[in-house]
Write an enzyme that holds these catalytic residues in place. Structure first.
Site: not given
Ligand code: BES
Ligand code: MN
Ligand code: ZN
Length: 498
Positions: A274, A348
């Protein structure tokens, strides 16, 4: 933090030897009108309390707190007037209005240690919940921990119902609110102290205190049993993953309910790392786990006639020489294979393992909750959870979520998105390769692991479980404890209606 002691008031409000008296105000045209429960205080002000409040600029809107010195008119030194907002057309006030006003008042009490709350005459349960949650503070890491703390709250009894009923309501509402603060504490604990092994220990302590059975699988046990999703995601961290199972077996159990919650103690994204801004928020990526742990303990405290098992996968998603890669194929618990195209879609993967394990107990319902997608707050904002799953149960959970005041909205699992999860190599890919309907695609991924015919709900709480904005109502900055009250209310509904 120690929660304030709550009791039903025994002395008339005017004579109460307290620091402050909380009354409610409502929006009435442009000014504030007094809510029910304020009569005795108004009498001490010779019927002029509304006028005093108007002179101070009170409007009665939500989150407004106006303090009035009593100058000897009452034993208490202060009247604290908390806005409820607009009543409904029939003049009624919702429980959530009471909860928020009591929360705002509790946050604004300053040096008051002992107060009387009169909003409990409108709704005792909501007043208790709002007060405990508003008074919450997380000061574990402050070297000069808060001086003045709200120590005691006396709640004026509602006109209806017996003292015995009021006592029962007070006890249940206190337990519910404390479950929410338990979840908040876990979410607010920083990730250097809350990692899979320490999280599993804290879960074990909470469960044992409630007399519940606990099983903790460490990395060796996970490997032996074939939990490929949890091991894949957790492999990049020196702090190895865990799977915690907490079981409550209530007497005369009507149904079995499986709870599953995402326990990523820190989500860097892994190799699909990230960006740096706001990455610290990913210490809250275990909000779902915190909620289901708190909920199963609460189910035991409230003696719901149910069997409830919380299955909680815990892992830290880190980039390293041992980390899983984009391109890896994982063999999940139960045997399905998943091609990893993005290591940041890790939730997931650990959840699918946990869902398959939870389903082995042949539950009647499955409730899973997770901070799963950034797409959730984009679709629904920061305060409304997305609820997906089997049609009927999804709608039931969403409706209950709204009734608790936590908020939730039913979302579809559009069939055309399924093909976008097809993999060249494996049974399934972990992402679609496009941005459309990101919250829904994650739900569709999870559905692949839910046995056909099992009523299930997936509650995406990415936004609502963690408040990055300013405090409001009974909600502070940081962990909110959502969706503990929704899960508790769904369990209560299943206990009552099957
Ligand atoms: N933990 C994150 C989702 C999240 C984002 C929670 C902001 C709380 C605040 C999750 O693991 C994630 O990174 N999801 C990705 C999925 C994508 C790679 C398909 C996302 O939402 O960007
Ligand atoms: Mn994630
Ligand atoms: Zn995550």
């Amino acid at each position: 933090m120690t929660a304030p002691k709550l009791a039903l008031a025994t002395t008339p409000v005017a004579q109460a030897p307290v620091d402050a008296i909380v009354v409610g105000t409502v929006q009435n045209g442009s000014g504030a009108a007094l809510a029910a429960g304020a009569d005795a205080v108004d009498e001490a002000f010779e019927g002029n309390l509304a006028e005093v409040l108007a002179a101070l600029g009170a409007t009665g809107k939500a989150d407004e707190v106006v303090k009035v010195p009593t100058l000897g008119k009452l034993k208490a030194r202060l009247v604290v007037a908390a806005g409820l907002g607009k009543p409904a057309e029939d003049g009624s006030i919702t429980p959530e209005q009471v909860r928020r006003a009591c929360g705002a008042a509790a946050r604004a009490l300053g040096s008051s240690k002992h107060v009387v709350n009169t909003l409990s005459t409108v709704d005792l349960q909501a007043a208790v919940e709002g007060t405990v949650l508003g008074a919450y503070a997380f000061s574990t890491y402050k070297s000069d921990a808060a001086g003045a703390e709200l120590a005691k709250v006396d709640l004026a009894a509602p006109a209806e119902g017996s003292t015995k009923e009021h006592r029962a309501t007070l006890k249940a509402a206190t337990a519910i609110a404390e479950a929410v603060t338990t979840a908040r504490d876990l979410v607010n604990t920083p990730p250097n102290d809350l990692y899979p092994a320490s999280f599993a220990e804290r879960a074990t302590t909470l469960a044992k205190e409630a007399g519940l059975e606990v099983e903790v699988l460490d990395e060796k046990a996970l490997r032996k049993a074939g939990f490929g999703g949890i091991l894949g995601v957790g492999g990049g961290s020196t702090r190895q993953p865990r799977l915690v199972r907490i079981t409550y077996k209530g007497a005369k159990a009507r149904k079995r309910v499986a709870l599953v919650g995402k326990g990523i103690t820190f989500d860097t994204g892994g190799i699909s790392i990230k960006p740096a801004p706001n990455m610290e928020v990913m210490s809250s990526d275990m909000g779902g786990a915190a909620a289901v742990i708190a909920a199963v303990v609460l189910a035991a405290k409230l003696k719901y006639p149910l069997h409830v098992t919380a299955t909680v996968p815990m892992a830290e998603n880190m980039p390293s020489g041992d980390a899983y890669r984009p391109g890896d194929v994982l063999t999940m618990y139960g045997g399905k294979t998943v091609e990893v195209l993005n290591t940041d879609a890790e939730g997931r993967l650990i959840l699918s393992d946990a869902i398959v394990r939870a389903a082995e107990d042949a539950p009647d319902y499955l409730i899973e909750t997770s901070t799963l997608t950034g797409a959730q707050p984009i679709a629904l904002g920061n305060r409304t959870a997305g609820v997906m799953g089997s049609d009927e149960f999804r709608d039931r959970v969403a409706e209950i979520a709204r009734a608790t005041g936590e908020g939730g909205w039913a979302m579809p699992l559009p069939e055309e998105l399924r093909a976008d999860l097809d993999s060249r190599l494996a049974d399934l890919a972990n992402v679609t390769g496009h941005r459309w309907g990101g919250m829904l695609a994650a739900g569709i991924f999870l559905r692949e692991f839910v046995p056909a015919g099992l009523p299930w709900a997936h509650i995406d709480i990415a936004g609502p479980s963690y408040n990055v904005g300013g405090p409001y109502g009974y909600t502070h900055k940081g962990g909110t404890g959502v969706p503990v009250r929704t899960i508790a209310a769904v369990l209560a509904d299943i206990a009552e209606n099957g």
